[in-house]
Write a protein that holds these residues in place. Sequence first.
Motif, short mmCIF file in Angstrom:
data_model
loop_
_atom_site.label_atom_id
_atom_site.label_comp_id
_atom_site.label_asym_id
_atom_site.label_seq_id
_atom_site.Cartn_x
_atom_site.Cartn_y
_atom_site.Cartn_z
N LEU A 70 46.70 62.16 53.39
CA LEU A 70 46.50 61.31 52.21
C LEU A 70 47.78 60.54 51.87
N ALA A 71 48.91 61.23 51.97
CA ALA A 71 50.19 60.58 51.66
C ALA A 71 50.46 59.43 52.62
N ARG A 72 50.19 59.65 53.89
CA ARG A 72 50.42 58.58 54.86
C ARG A 72 49.53 57.37 54.57
N ALA A 73 48.28 57.63 54.22
CA ALA A 73 47.38 56.53 53.90
C ALA A 73 47.86 55.77 52.67
N ALA A 97 50.37 55.66 63.82
CA ALA A 97 51.74 56.14 63.66
C ALA A 97 52.04 56.33 62.17
N PRO A 98 52.82 57.34 61.81
CA PRO A 98 53.18 57.52 60.40
C PRO A 98 53.95 56.31 59.87
N PRO A 99 53.90 56.05 58.58
CA PRO A 99 54.69 54.95 58.00
C PRO A 99 56.18 55.14 58.28
N ALA A 100 56.90 54.03 58.31
CA ALA A 100 58.33 54.06 58.62
C ALA A 100 59.12 54.85 57.58
N GLU A 101 58.58 54.99 56.38
CA GLU A 101 59.32 55.69 55.30
C GLU A 101 59.30 57.20 55.48
N LEU A 109 45.29 53.15 51.30
CA LEU A 109 44.60 53.85 50.22
C LEU A 109 45.25 53.43 48.91
N ASP A 110 44.45 53.23 47.88
CA ASP A 110 45.01 52.83 46.59
C ASP A 110 44.14 53.40 45.48
N ILE A 111 44.60 53.26 44.26
CA ILE A 111 43.84 53.70 43.09
C ILE A 111 43.76 52.54 42.11
N GLU A 112 42.55 52.26 41.65
CA GLU A 112 42.36 51.29 40.58
C GLU A 112 41.96 52.03 39.32
N GLY A 113 42.51 51.58 38.19
CA GLY A 113 42.27 52.29 36.94
C GLY A 113 43.49 53.11 36.58
N ASP A 114 43.31 54.07 35.72
CA ASP A 114 44.41 54.90 35.22
C ASP A 114 44.92 55.81 36.34
N LEU A 115 46.14 55.55 36.81
CA LEU A 115 46.72 56.35 37.90
C LEU A 115 46.83 57.81 37.51
N TYR A 116 47.27 58.09 36.30
CA TYR A 116 47.45 59.48 35.86
C TYR A 116 46.10 60.19 35.79
N ALA A 117 45.09 59.51 35.27
CA ALA A 117 43.76 60.13 35.18
C ALA A 117 43.23 60.44 36.57
N ALA A 118 43.43 59.51 37.51
CA ALA A 118 42.95 59.73 38.87
C ALA A 118 43.65 60.91 39.52
N LEU A 119 44.97 60.98 39.38
CA LEU A 119 45.72 62.09 39.97
C LEU A 119 45.34 63.42 39.32
N VAL A 169 40.36 53.47 46.29
CA VAL A 169 40.08 52.31 47.12
C VAL A 169 40.55 52.58 48.54
N ILE A 170 39.63 52.61 49.49
CA ILE A 170 39.96 52.79 50.90
C ILE A 170 39.97 51.39 51.51
N ARG A 171 41.16 50.82 51.62
CA ARG A 171 41.29 49.42 52.01
C ARG A 171 41.02 49.20 53.49
N HIS A 172 41.24 50.23 54.29
CA HIS A 172 41.10 50.08 55.74
C HIS A 172 40.58 51.39 56.31
N ARG A 173 39.73 51.29 57.32
CA ARG A 173 39.20 52.51 57.94
C ARG A 173 40.30 53.34 58.59
N ARG A 174 41.46 52.71 58.81
CA ARG A 174 42.61 53.45 59.34
C ARG A 174 42.96 54.63 58.44
N ALA A 175 42.70 54.51 57.12
CA ALA A 175 42.97 55.61 56.20
C ALA A 175 42.19 56.85 56.60
N LEU A 176 40.95 56.69 57.07
CA LEU A 176 40.15 57.84 57.50
C LEU A 176 40.79 58.52 58.70
#
Length: 438
Positions: free
Chosen positions: A60-63, A127-131, A69-79, A41-48
């Motif tokens: 990808l990590a920053r998004a 800008a990168p996420p604060a984390e 960016l998110d995943i719907e469904g089985d997280l392990y299967a997606a990864l 799931v690309i929630r915002h064009r900012r991910a691009l």
Amino acid sequence: MAEAAGRLTELAEEVLGAPLPVRIRAWDRSESGPPGAPTLVIRHRRALRRMLFRPGELGLARAWVAGDLDIEGDLYAALDLLAGLIWERPGSPAPQRAAVLRALARPEIRAAARELLTLAGAPVPPAPPAEEVRRRRGPLHTLRRDKEAISHHYDVGNGFYSLVLGPSMVYSCAYWGTADEGVATLEDAQRAKLDLICRKLGLQEGMRLLDVGCGWGSMVLHAVREYGVRAVGITLSEEQATFARKRVAEAGLADRIEIRVQDYREVHDEPFDAISSVGMAEHVGRAQYAEYAGALYSLLKPGGRLLNHQIARRPVADEEAYHVDEFIDRYVFPDGELAPLGRTVGQLEEAGFEVRDVEAIREHYARTLRQWVVNLEEHWEQAARLTSPGRARVWRLYMAASALSFERNRIGVNQVLAVRTPEAGDSGLPLRARTWSA
């Protein structure tokens, strides 16, 4: 562009030269990809923009951390489906970097990339996420830099770790068994791991134990309660030390356990009868590992035992070219490094140790990580409040991806038992030492 998802899928498949294994849902609610597959799931064009300005794992990590960016469904299967496309591993189906670069050089791909940049919106990187830990300067693994790295990982709130780890407050691989063996829950399995270490070290009443990287104090508490030793636990995390000291005081064991905020290089009150180092050596770094092994050897009395519990990576053809994944380095374990098991054993031997036993328990870590993910997901809103939504997302991705890495044999974890064997040659171990592994 009427449907962003379809265009994104087309571009990704042109570059990769293979069908995209997951479904895409874009911010305009358009969808594309195989029905029933996990959905990216690309929630915002900012991910691009994040991925275009920093292609590969870090973008990808920053998004992901930012929630773009998110995943719907089985997280392990997606990864699992995406692993070969994002992370190049020995034996994985990932496309070679050169092939991707050749694809990007084609005029039609360059045109599509320009179209994608227009679709992404503002022509500047977010800008990168604060984390995210900013890029560090200066030499690795100084006392100050190591303390800062440990603080980034562990000083994020004891309440957060309590939700993820459960009552045991043990942040390392558990030792699983069956219900008949009394090992049915995570708490049981962590207690079994702590007891296994105590038995491997041959702890007896009156001995003096050093726990390097003592975390929240679980190892020293177990060893003192069950085996009657005196213990010193050291950590570089102020929050861990505060929590551990409180546990020790509440247990009425302050006269038998000392918790210090101290680097292993600053311990000088030897000798110790035994040393445990559980999930700490990954922070040491290859340049410092010989010093680490030598320091622990010098802190043990002759006949003393070391139990070194450490994650290992697979060897690579060019060891000098090895580098830590950017996501791990920027968000999880700054300056952390994994070494192959053979190198770890070799450096312990070079320091003077006699290595007597190696037990590989990687499947146990996969199961432990999956349970931590369950704990995090069950307490998601509270965990996000205690740290930040981004930090919670870091831990969910990190733990789920790590579970898959252990399951797929990309990384392992080993308990290495080593002895400072006296000159006379008596190791002090029984002829059949594996009685502890029941």
